[in-house]
Design a protein around this motif. Structure first.
Motif, PDB file in Angstrom:
ATOM      1  N   ARG A 233       0.725  -1.180  -0.358  1.00  0.00           N
ATOM      2  CA  ARG A 233      -0.108   0.073  -0.015  1.00  0.00           C
ATOM      3  C   ARG A 233       0.797   1.338   0.212  1.00  0.00           C
ATOM      4  O   ARG A 233       0.521   2.380  -0.624  1.00  0.00           O
ATOM      5  N   LYS A 234       1.990   1.294   0.677  1.00  0.00           N
ATOM      6  CA  LYS A 234       2.749   2.348   0.830  1.00  0.00           C
ATOM      7  C   LYS A 234       3.476   2.429  -0.774  1.00  0.00           C
ATOM      8  O   LYS A 234       3.645   3.697  -1.028  1.00  0.00           O
ATOM      9  N   GLU A 235       3.920   1.447  -1.143  1.00  0.00           N
ATOM     10  CA  GLU A 235       4.398   1.469  -2.681  1.00  0.00           C
ATOM     11  C   GLU A 235       3.275   2.262  -3.675  1.00  0.00           C
ATOM     12  O   GLU A 235       3.718   2.822  -4.508  1.00  0.00           O
ATOM     13  N   ASP A 236       2.066   1.668  -3.428  1.00  0.00           N
ATOM     14  CA  ASP A 236       0.987   2.047  -4.480  1.00  0.00           C
ATOM     15  C   ASP A 236       0.576   3.511  -4.200  1.00  0.00           C
ATOM     16  O   ASP A 236       0.601   4.240  -5.016  1.00  0.00           O
ATOM     17  N   ALA A 237       0.753   4.178  -2.945  1.00  0.00           N
ATOM     18  CA  ALA A 237       0.610   5.512  -2.734  1.00  0.00           C
ATOM     19  C   ALA A 237       1.770   6.209  -3.346  1.00  0.00           C
ATOM     20  O   ALA A 237       1.493   7.592  -3.751  1.00  0.00           O
ATOM     21  N   LYS A 238       2.850   5.865  -3.285  1.00  0.00           N
ATOM     22  CA  LYS A 238       4.007   6.726  -3.622  1.00  0.00           C
ATOM     23  C   LYS A 238       3.947   6.677  -5.496  1.00  0.00           C
ATOM     24  O   LYS A 238       4.235   7.587  -5.916  1.00  0.00           O
ATOM     25  N   ALA A 239       3.715   5.460  -5.926  1.00  0.00           N
ATOM     26  CA  ALA A 239       3.546   5.267  -7.532  1.00  0.00           C
ATOM     27  C   ALA A 239       2.365   6.253  -7.635  1.00  0.00           C
ATOM     28  O   ALA A 239       2.330   7.009  -9.036  1.00  0.00           O
ATOM     29  N   GLN A 240       1.570   6.367  -7.205  1.00  0.00           N
ATOM     30  CA  GLN A 240      -0.006   7.180  -7.403  1.00  0.00           C
ATOM     31  C   GLN A 240       0.592   8.742  -7.270  1.00  0.00           C
ATOM     32  O   GLN A 240       0.413   9.448  -8.204  1.00  0.00           O
ATOM     33  N   ALA A 241       1.424   9.337  -6.299  1.00  0.00           N
ATOM     34  CA  ALA A 241       1.748  10.519  -6.093  1.00  0.00           C
ATOM     35  C   ALA A 241       2.770  10.732  -7.447  1.00  0.00           C
ATOM     36  O   ALA A 241       2.751  11.951  -7.927  1.00  0.00           O
ATOM     37  N   ASP A 242       3.712   9.878  -7.613  1.00  0.00           N
ATOM     38  CA  ASP A 242       4.545  10.053  -8.829  1.00  0.00           C
ATOM     39  C   ASP A 242       3.769  10.397 -10.411  1.00  0.00           C
ATOM     40  O   ASP A 242       4.060  11.059 -11.053  1.00  0.00           O
ATOM     41  N   ILE A 243       2.678   9.678 -10.278  1.00  0.00           N
ATOM     42  CA  ILE A 243       1.969   9.632 -11.665  1.00  0.00           C
ATOM     43  C   ILE A 243       1.166  11.016 -11.642  1.00  0.00           C
ATOM     44  O   ILE A 243       1.180  11.627 -12.613  1.00  0.00           O
ATOM     45  N   GLN A 244       0.619  11.472 -10.474  1.00  0.00           N
ATOM     46  CA  GLN A 244       0.062  13.072 -10.448  1.00  0.00           C
ATOM     47  C   GLN A 244       1.017  14.033 -10.776  1.00  0.00           C
ATOM     48  O   GLN A 244       0.650  14.797 -11.421  1.00  0.00           O
TER      49      GLN A 244
END
Length: 477
Positions: free
Chosen positions: A430-441
């Motif tokens: 979940r941490k990796e998913d949140a980090k990846a989502q922030a990078d995509i934004q």
């Protein structure tokens, strides 16, 4: 078999020296005639074959039914043990059980914990020893009840004052270890005299042995799961043996002939005129000879009796009848199976209470080996996998309803059946998913503000900001 040294004299009273403790505890180790060995034989189906047949039937059918067994004792124990799976350990408000899980995995207890439960269910008791290895790390070692004995403190149900383990290697050399709160006394392999051991201080200050007792009662010894089942199992064996004997003698129609002259051999012994098993046509020249046949034995009465006994066994053992495949016309439905297994699930949960408390003492001993303050974490709880078998759709639907009540997500993961290791991985994912989502934004086009579109700070607010806001703005000098 370990033989105690014969050079020691008997003593009266409470043991004081290490060799006296060893002699006392060795007398409490189950001997060759102890009933726990009987329970083991019944679990494996190795009880006496043809025990209920007459001697002439044993002689006649030893080669036919010598390996026959109709054993339900294994099913009774396994139906409980297969639902006892330790998932993790949790200390409220401190951690997620990561350190306890490391102790658990280091000693391969994912597999051997099931062996501890199985031994306790069969014989009534099993033991676990916690000690430090050469690197100072705690190790968890299961020990069967046939190799260990313990002594409780007076008036206590769980505090031990001494425990002794008696082992023998493949070459017949014995090793004996004694634990008390003050010292550890070890007699090395090959040493036959118990007064020649080595005595060391116990760094834990407590006996590092935890008993796992099945069906514990106040003031009574632990009991095997098979204690009340063996008499019914014997009745089933007797009835089935009668049916097998009848099937050999009377299940096939027996033919007879009258009025036929009996032929004798040279020794005067009658000669059988026909081989009924092979001859399909029986004939005789004597017109007075008559042929006939006896009715075959009806074995359905045996089937009915065995079914009744199995139902009694199901009631005593609290195991659903469909585990024994009792004759029925239709298979039970999903809801009927859940209802039928309610007694078994309740029994398993009761075993979880006692075994879970024992595992918590084991983990606290592991922390004691590490000199960790959590050695006194009495609020620790053992997390078990759900012992109730349900369809995946029913289970997930119940969890979704709990989520609507704002139940924490991690608790729902645990209830869904995921292990502690998987839940830890979920957190990292979940941490990796949140980090990846922030990078995509950050890579997405960002809104640009034109210079001419800059808002005028002196301009009154527009839209539905309210008349009060506009009046306040106009009132400014």
């Amino acid at each position: 078999m370990i033989v105690p040294p014969g050079s020691h004299t008997s003593f009266i009273g409470k043991p004081e020296t290490p060799d006296q403790w060893l002699m006392y505890l060795y007398g409490r180790v189950p001997g060759p005639l102890h009933e726990s060995h009987k329970y083991s034989r019944y679990y494996e189906g190795e009880q006496q074959k043809l025990a209920f047949s007459q001697m002439r039937y044993k002689a006649a059918f030893a080669s036919v039914f010598g390996e026959w067994r109709d054993n339900f004792c294994g099913t009774i124990v396994d139906s409980t043990n297969e639902r006892l799976h330790v998932d993790s350990f949790r200390i409220s408000g401190e951690d997620d059980g990561a350190d306890a899980r490391e102790f658990w995995q280091r000693s391969s207890m994912d597999a051997y914990s099931s062996s501890v439960h199985l031994e306790a269910l069969i014989t009534g008791v099993a033991y676990v020893v916690v000690w430090a290895d050469d690197e100072g790390e705690p190790t968890i070692t299961p020990v069967p009840g046939s190799r260990m004995a313990v002594s409780y403190k007076a008036g206590s149900l769980w505090e031990l004052e001494a425990a002794a383990r008696f082992e023998m290697d493949a070459w017949g050399r014995q090793q004996v270890t004694l634990w008390t709160e003050e010292y550890v006394y070890e007699v090395a392999y090959g040493t036959t005299e118990w007064d020649q051991g080595e005595k060391k201080a116990n760094p834990l200050g407590k006996v590092p042995v935890v008993p796992f007792e099945n069906r514990s009662r106040l003031g009574r010894a632990p009991v095997s799961e098979l204690a009340n089942c063996i008499p019914i199992q014997d009745a089933i064996n007797k009835t089935t043996m009668d049916a097998l004997t009848a099937s050999e003698f009377a299940a096939f129609p027996q033919r007879y002939v009258t009025g036929l002259e009996i032929q004798e051999d040279a020794h005067g012994n009658p000669v059988e005129p026909y081989n009924v098993g092979q001859d399909k046509l029986l004939q005789a020249e004597d017109p007075l000879a008559k042929f006939g046949s006896f009715a075959a034995a009806d074995l359905s009465n045996y089937v009915t009796l065995v079914d009744m006994l199995v139902q009694h066994l199901s009631t005593v053992a609290r195991v659903p009848s469909h585990y024994f495949l009792v004759n029925t016309t239709t298979a039970p439905s999903g809801e009927a199976i859940i209802s039928a297994e309610a007694g078994l699930v309740a029994k398993v949960r009761e075993r979880m209470l006692h075994f879970g408390e024992a595992w918590e003492r084991v983990i606290r001993l592991c922390f004691a080996v590490k000199r960790d303050k959590r050695k006194d974490a009495f609020e620790m709880e053992t997390r078990w996998r759900d012992p109730e078998y349900r369809t995946e759709a029913q289970h997930v639907d119940a969890l979704l309803k709990l989520k609507q009540l704002d139940v924490p997500l991690e608790f729902l993961w645990h209830e869904a059946g995921f292990s502690g290791t998987q839940i830890s991985d979920f957190r990292e994912m979940r941490k990796e998913d949140a980090k990846a989502q922030a990078d995509i934004q950050k890579l997405m086009p960002q809104p640009q503000v034109q210079p001419g579109n800059q808002p005028n700070p002196n301009k009154p607010p527009q839209g539905n900001a309210g008349n009060a806001n506009r009046k306040i703005n106009e009132a400014k000098p």
